[in-house]
Design an enzyme around this catalytic site. Structure first.
Site, PDB file in Angstrom:
ATOM      1  N   LYS A  47     -10.782  88.460  43.210  1.00  0.00           N
ATOM      2  CA  LYS A  47      -9.543  88.740  42.951  1.00  0.00           C
ATOM      3  C   LYS A  47      -8.971  87.696  41.216  1.00  0.00           C
ATOM      4  CE  LYS A  47      -5.246  87.516  45.218  1.00  0.00           C
ATOM      5  NZ  LYS A  47      -5.574  88.288  47.176  1.00  0.00           N
TER       6      LYS A  47
HETATM    7  N1  GLU Z   1      -3.452  91.626  46.648  1.00  0.00           N
HETATM    8  C1  GLU Z   1      -3.402  91.627  47.672  1.00  0.00           C
HETATM    9  C2  GLU Z   1      -4.259  90.746  49.341  1.00  0.00           C
HETATM   10  O1  GLU Z   1      -4.124  89.519  48.271  1.00  0.00           O
HETATM   11  C3  GLU Z   1      -3.989  93.473  47.903  1.00  0.00           C
HETATM   12  C4  GLU Z   1      -5.560  93.505  47.524  1.00  0.00           C
HETATM   13  C5  GLU Z   1      -5.908  94.891  47.440  1.00  0.00           C
HETATM   14  O2  GLU Z   1      -5.798  96.162  47.436  1.00  0.00           O
HETATM   15  O3  GLU Z   1      -7.189  95.394  46.909  1.00  0.00           O
HETATM   16  O4  GLU Z   1      -5.081  91.327  49.699  1.00  0.00           O
END
Ligand code: GLU
Length: 428
Positions: free
Chosen positions: A118
């Protein structure tokens, strides 16, 4: 030695952040893990790699302003890092660590071949012009360039980032590589390597898991009263799909206001009003409420699709819904979780309920690297199947082990991560 960092009991809920919530969830699942995997649990309680970057941006008036940005790779045991990028004034390193860890578990629950990562920048994007936002994104992309790549770590949208931000990110990376690399990010515009169905995918996963849970309870969405917190990418799509299946959206809350209509809001009208006036207040055919009244609203299903730490000790006892669906990451504190369980409220946890987004991100990545694109029907059918199968696995584990859906999701996800970790072994 205990590999799990204990949470000091003198810390009250308000001092516990998302990382402590995640550690409490690991402590909860630990005794249920297969004994041969337990020696590896320390690989879940510390992120593999964390990068803090300074992001200097030239403002439109010529001055230079600095922001702090992060990219955390929590686990790479099952494949490249995967997880979104968040622009928000409350972003901190421990928050990004927790969000990366939840991505590891989530990706393992739906069994997509990714680890968890992240990123984020502590910034209020509303204070930036569009050119400033572009410069911020491009400089951040350059700063975390040492970690990302289509085979290394693949970012995506999260809170306050969208298809345009992904397009800038992809372009910056590609310029530096001297070739177009569409697979370096997902959630891109469809006309430049994005996937059909990605925009609604997280909301669709919320919708599908809600239907599965209702089936288990012998109920349907027809006439069900739903309250939704968050009217962004996830909350809006979940509300729209549920309304389309006969549910009544009786309340909506976002950072601009709380509105209710016990006979069901007109979502198209609310959306048009929200876009035009940038607030939920004043939308047609509804009443405004104070923010804290949202939690005690009469409803059957509560969808939380905003930020972390929303359902707390202070409001968990007031919730009338019998089903809570976590569209956001980490919306429920451990204390609130215990209160909801005690009251017999079923919670579909984030790492299952909101996994639809990353599932279609996986499809997008596969389409990019194979340069072969699928129809929306194929994408939705594959997404629905993965979500239903993951739900069934989690439900089965929850029944056979007598544990909550959250602990069952963690059991499924963490065992998959730790199995991979154990097979790969420790180097050197
Ligand atoms: N931000 C989204 C989540 O928390 C998607 C992450 C992604 O598609 O890599 O799942």
């Amino acid at each position: 030695m205990n590999a799990i960092t204990p949470i000091p009991s003198y810390l009250s809920e308000e001092h516990l952040g998302p990382w402590e919530t995640y550690l409490a969830q690991i402590a909860e699942v630990a005794p249920h893990l297969a004994p041969e995997l337990r020696p590896w649990i320390g690989t879940l309680t510390a992120p593999k790699r964390s990068l803090i970057v300074d992001v200097p941006v030239r403002r439109d008036d010529g001055t230079i302003i600095h922001f702090e940005g992060y990219r955390v790779q929590h686990s790479l045991s099952r494949g490249p890092g995967k997880g979104g990028i968040r622009f928000h004034p409350q972003v901190t390193l421990p928050e990004v660590m927790a969000l990366a860890a939840w991505m590891s578990v989530k990706n393992a629950v739906v069994n997509v071949p990714f680890g968890g990562a992240k990123g984020g920048i502590r910034v209020d994007p509303k204070t930036l012009s569009l050119p400033e936002l572009e410069r911020l994104t491009r400089r951040y992309a350059s700063e975390i360039n040492i970690l990302v790549g289509e085979e290394k770590d693949i970012p995506a949208p999260d809170v306050n980032t969208n298809e345009q931000v992904m397009a800038w990110f992809m372009d910056t990376y590609s310029v530096n590589q001297g070739k177009t690399v569409t697979g370096v990010v997902t959630g891109k515009p469809v006309m430049m390597g994005g996937s059909l169905g990605r925009r609604d995918a997280t909301g669709r996963g919320v919708f599908v898991t809600t239907l599965e849970a209702l089936k288990k309870q012998g109920r349907t969405l027809e006439g069900a009263r739903v309250a939704v917190q968050g009217f962004g990418n996830v909350g809006e799509a979940a509300a729209r799909l549920m309304a389309g299946a006969g549910a009544k959206i009786v309340a909506l809350q976002d950072e601009t206001g709380t509105i209710i209509n016990p006979s069901g809001l007109d979502l198209a009208a609310v959306r048009a009003h929200r876009e035009a006036s940038r607030t939920l207040f004043g939308a047609p055919n509804c009443e405004a409420r104070a923010a804290e009244d949202f939690w005690s609203i009469d409803c059957d299903i509560l969808v939380v699709a905003a930020l972390e730490n929303q359902i707390t000790e202070a409001n968990a006892g007031k919730i009338k819904a019998r089903l809570v669906v976590e569209g956001a990451n980490g919306p429920t504190t451990p204390t609130a979780d215990a209160i909801l369980a005690e009251r017999g409220v079923l919670v579909i946890p984030d790492v299952l309920a909101n996994a639809g987004g990353v599932t279609v991100s996986y499809f997008e990545w596969v389409q990019d690297i194979s340069a072969f694109f699928w129809s929306e029907e194929e994408i939705n059918a594959r997404l629905d199947r993965i979500m239903r199968e993951a739900f069934a696995s989690v439900w089965g584990l929850s029944e056979t082990r007598g544990i909550s859906l959250r602990t069952a999701s963690f059991l499924l996800g963490c065992e998959r991560i730790l199995h991979a970790r154990k097979l790969r072994g420790l180097y050197p």
